[in-house]
Scaffold this motif. Sequence first.
Motif, mmCIF file in Angstrom:
data_model
loop_
_atom_site.group_PDB
_atom_site.id
_atom_site.type_symbol
_atom_site.label_atom_id
_atom_site.label_comp_id
_atom_site.label_asym_id
_atom_site.label_seq_id
_atom_site.Cartn_x
_atom_site.Cartn_y
_atom_site.Cartn_z
ATOM 1 N N LEU A 1 2.562 2.162 12.669
ATOM 2 C CA LEU A 1 1.995 2.366 11.339
ATOM 3 C C LEU A 1 0.835 1.414 11.069
ATOM 4 C CD1 LEU A 1 5.321 2.808 9.360
ATOM 5 C CD2 LEU A 1 3.621 4.591 9.792
ATOM 6 N N GLN A 2 0.969 0.179 11.507
ATOM 7 C CA GLN A 2 -0.112 -0.790 11.289
ATOM 8 C C GLN A 2 -1.360 -0.396 12.058
ATOM 9 O OE1 GLN A 2 2.128 -4.306 12.345
ATOM 10 N NE2 GLN A 2 2.431 -4.873 10.194
ATOM 11 N N HIS A 3 -1.179 0.124 13.269
ATOM 12 C CA HIS A 3 -2.342 0.637 14.000
ATOM 13 C C HIS A 3 -2.949 1.817 13.239
ATOM 14 C CE1 HIS A 3 -4.956 2.082 17.178
ATOM 15 N NE2 HIS A 3 -4.422 3.288 17.015
ATOM 16 N N GLY A 4 -2.074 2.678 12.699
ATOM 17 C CA GLY A 4 -2.570 3.811 11.930
ATOM 18 C C GLY A 4 -3.429 3.378 10.757
ATOM 19 N N LEU A 5 -3.032 2.294 10.076
ATOM 20 C CA LEU A 5 -3.829 1.802 8.954
ATOM 21 C C LEU A 5 -5.174 1.240 9.395
ATOM 22 C CD1 LEU A 5 -1.614 0.013 6.286
ATOM 23 C CD2 LEU A 5 -2.778 2.206 6.176
ATOM 24 N N GLN A 6 -5.211 0.675 10.579
ATOM 25 C CA GLN A 6 -6.488 0.139 11.073
ATOM 26 C C GLN A 6 -7.523 1.239 11.237
ATOM 27 O OE1 GLN A 6 -5.602 -1.974 14.681
ATOM 28 N NE2 GLN A 6 -4.559 -3.659 13.645
ATOM 29 N N VAL A 7 -7.080 2.411 11.704
ATOM 30 C CA VAL A 7 -8.038 3.495 11.954
ATOM 31 C C VAL A 7 -8.113 4.478 10.785
ATOM 32 C CG1 VAL A 7 -7.947 3.340 14.459
ATOM 33 C CG2 VAL A 7 -6.259 4.744 13.275
ATOM 34 N N HIS A 8 -7.079 4.489 9.925
ATOM 35 C CA HIS A 8 -7.073 5.378 8.756
ATOM 36 C C HIS A 8 -6.630 4.565 7.532
ATOM 37 C CE1 HIS A 8 -7.440 8.757 11.538
ATOM 38 N NE2 HIS A 8 -6.384 8.300 12.200
ATOM 39 N N PRO A 9 -7.458 3.645 7.058
ATOM 40 C CA PRO A 9 -7.016 2.712 6.005
ATOM 41 C C PRO A 9 -6.696 3.378 4.676
ATOM 42 C CG PRO A 9 -9.384 2.514 6.411
ATOM 43 C CD PRO A 9 -8.841 3.375 7.507
ATOM 44 N N ASP A 10 -7.175 4.595 4.452
ATOM 45 C CA ASP A 10 -6.934 5.260 3.180
ATOM 46 C C ASP A 10 -5.934 6.408 3.299
ATOM 47 O OD1 ASP A 10 -8.688 3.577 1.878
ATOM 48 O OD2 ASP A 10 -10.420 4.868 2.260
ATOM 49 N N TYR A 11 -5.168 6.418 4.377
ATOM 50 C CA TYR A 11 -4.143 7.456 4.540
ATOM 51 C C TYR A 11 -2.869 6.963 3.871
ATOM 52 C CZ TYR A 11 -1.266 11.050 6.804
ATOM 53 O OH TYR A 11 -0.422 12.109 7.050
ATOM 54 N N TYR A 12 -2.551 7.547 2.703
ATOM 55 C CA TYR A 12 -1.473 6.992 1.866
ATOM 56 C C TYR A 12 -0.112 7.011 2.566
ATOM 57 C CZ TYR A 12 0.723 11.464 0.701
ATOM 58 O OH TYR A 12 1.402 12.651 0.764
ATOM 59 N N SER A 13 0.117 8.001 3.463
ATOM 60 C CA SER A 13 1.422 8.121 4.097
ATOM 61 C C SER A 13 1.760 6.889 4.935
ATOM 62 C CB SER A 13 1.471 9.385 4.971
ATOM 63 O OG SER A 13 2.741 9.542 5.544
ATOM 64 N N PHE A 14 0.761 6.301 5.573
ATOM 65 C CA PHE A 14 1.020 5.076 6.342
ATOM 66 C C PHE A 14 1.443 3.941 5.409
ATOM 67 C CE2 PHE A 14 -2.092 6.654 9.798
ATOM 68 C CZ PHE A 14 -1.059 7.319 10.449
ATOM 69 N N HIS A 15 0.756 3.781 4.291
ATOM 70 C CA HIS A 15 1.156 2.766 3.308
ATOM 71 C C HIS A 15 2.587 3.037 2.810
ATOM 72 C CE1 HIS A 15 -2.627 0.579 2.802
ATOM 73 N NE2 HIS A 15 -3.265 1.738 2.874
ATOM 74 N N LEU A 16 2.880 4.304 2.571
ATOM 75 C CA LEU A 16 4.201 4.688 2.072
ATOM 76 C C LEU A 16 5.301 4.259 3.046
ATOM 77 C CD1 LEU A 16 5.432 6.517 -0.309
ATOM 78 C CD2 LEU A 16 5.549 8.294 1.425
ATOM 79 N N ASN A 17 5.101 4.555 4.311
ATOM 80 C CA ASN A 17 6.133 4.250 5.303
ATOM 81 C C ASN A 17 6.218 2.755 5.609
ATOM 82 O OD1 ASN A 17 7.283 6.882 5.917
ATOM 83 N ND2 ASN A 17 5.265 7.399 6.708
ATOM 84 N N ILE A 18 5.102 2.067 5.522
ATOM 85 C CA ILE A 18 5.151 0.614 5.680
ATOM 86 C C ILE A 18 5.906 -0.010 4.508
ATOM 87 C CG2 ILE A 18 3.756 -1.499 5.676
ATOM 88 C CD1 ILE A 18 1.672 0.008 7.327
ATOM 89 N N ALA A 19 5.669 0.500 3.303
ATOM 90 C CA ALA A 19 6.416 0.021 2.142
ATOM 91 C C ALA A 19 7.909 0.244 2.336
ATOM 92 C CB ALA A 19 5.937 0.734 0.875
ATOM 93 N N ILE B 1 10.855 -2.542 2.323
ATOM 94 C CA ILE B 1 11.988 -2.425 1.401
ATOM 95 C C ILE B 1 13.296 -2.521 2.178
ATOM 96 C CG2 ILE B 1 13.229 -0.808 -0.101
ATOM 97 C CD1 ILE B 1 10.438 0.174 -1.038
ATOM 98 N N ARG B 2 13.370 -1.824 3.305
ATOM 99 C CA ARG B 2 14.584 -1.861 4.127
ATOM 100 C C ARG B 2 14.864 -3.257 4.662
ATOM 101 N NH1 ARG B 2 16.242 3.305 6.171
ATOM 102 N NH2 ARG B 2 14.865 4.981 5.467
ATOM 103 N N ARG C 1 5.714 -7.740 0.152
ATOM 104 C CA ARG C 1 4.840 -6.915 0.990
ATOM 105 C C ARG C 1 4.969 -5.440 0.626
ATOM 106 N NH1 ARG C 1 4.540 -9.248 7.192
ATOM 107 N NH2 ARG C 1 3.619 -11.266 6.644
ATOM 108 N N ALA C 2 6.188 -5.001 0.328
ATOM 109 C CA ALA C 2 6.382 -3.614 -0.071
ATOM 110 C C ALA C 2 5.576 -3.303 -1.331
ATOM 111 C CB ALA C 2 7.864 -3.346 -0.311
#
Length: 472
Positions: free
Chosen positions: A308-326, A330-331, A337-338
């Motif tokens: 997911l962190q790699h995904g954010l590096q190449v797609h920083p505005d893709y909300y789904s990556f932020h969602l799953n990292i959050a 949380i878990r 950070r969440a």
Amino acid sequence: MPRKAIPTALLSLSGMVLLAGVLAACSTDRDGASVASPVVAALDAADAEITVVLTGLLQSARDAPQDAESRGKLGMAYEVNGFADAALESYRQAGELDPNDPHWPYYQAMLLAHRGDLEPALGHLAASIHIDPGYAPAWLWRGTWLLDLDQLGRAAAAFAEAGVLGAELPATVGRARVLLKQGQAAQAIQLLQPLSGKQRHPYIYKLLGQAFAQLGQADEARQALAQVGRSGPLVWADARGEQKKSYEGSLSARLSRARELMQRGLPKKALQAIEGLRKHYPDHQGLLGTLSEAYRQTDEPERSLAVLQHGLQVHPDYYSFHLNIADHYIRSGNGDRAFAHLQRVIDLNPAVSWAHAQMGLLLLERDRLEDALASFRTSLHYDPNDATVYYYAGMAEASRAGWNEAIRLFGGSVEVDPEFTLGHVALGRSLAETGRYDEARAALAAALRLGTHPGEVQAARAALAKREADTK
């Protein structure tokens, strides 16, 4: 059961797929006879994703020229990606290399039947059954195709054999179809009516309607046909057919297959299906998201997070990556950070109700009650059917003794989900706080009937009884 429609890809095959030819070199089968080298299909017009799959399997078949399985896998990949002629030849070659494997004539039969060539399809199916007479779907297909050819006695015998082998439901439906064609509607009804009580499949009711109509029982026919709606043919599990799906070459198809495996509780198989694709598509949004979820479901949270962190590096505005990292944070109990990633989700896509709900919970932990309630209200605005968010908001109101609003919210939770035991318990406690004891007893009685969370239910009932006693 009506024969399946012939796929467009097969109908137009001659125009879109030409065999590039068979290599001049030959291998030998187990008896020493020559077997042509692997079939090479023209891939010029194929998607790059499909080409990657097919060229890899073609090379594997070349590297093991006497291996029937490699040849058969190439055939499966050709078939599911639209190269039917190449698939048929590959299955034939696999059958020559290993004449004791029932898969290869079975796959030939299925392809030919899809084209409408039922007589040769039955010949290949008979060869497969001869090798493995215990595979029920083969008998079901045999019965179906014989029925289509009006060979009713042989069709009935095939369906009967499928039933003996455990495929009771589709075999019984097949026998009923034979009876209807034979004009024996009363006997068909005797078979179908018990099924309709167990399996409310529209196709069963469609056959029942036809049977009643055949007997002139118009009212019964209308009643049965009223249950049909959108009626498709009855389908049955076919493990051999399922095997072919893993060779679908388009990335979207393979990701869809992986998600299906995860939904079925098979994340390790999903991971096996897509893990190797990352070297070909290192930055693909869908692949990264699916791969991350597969790692999470196989208890590899750090690998999931890294993807997911790699995904954010190449797609920083893709909300789904932020969602799953959050969700990951949380878990793992890292609310700070969440919080940041949840805020980013809301900035990018404010309609994600889950993000507002989780934000509300984190705000509650920070004693920001009004902000938390605002987040819960926003979550319910976007998803008014989430019982847990009503519950969270009700608990927030109860924490500041806002009993009337808490009652409204807890009432909303059990209206949305009448089996939400904790919602009934919280509603009962809140009603008791306002002296509405009869309503409180009713809420707790509903919780008791559900049979879950017995400790919480008993404690609430005891508290209600004490409160009532104290007020007397």
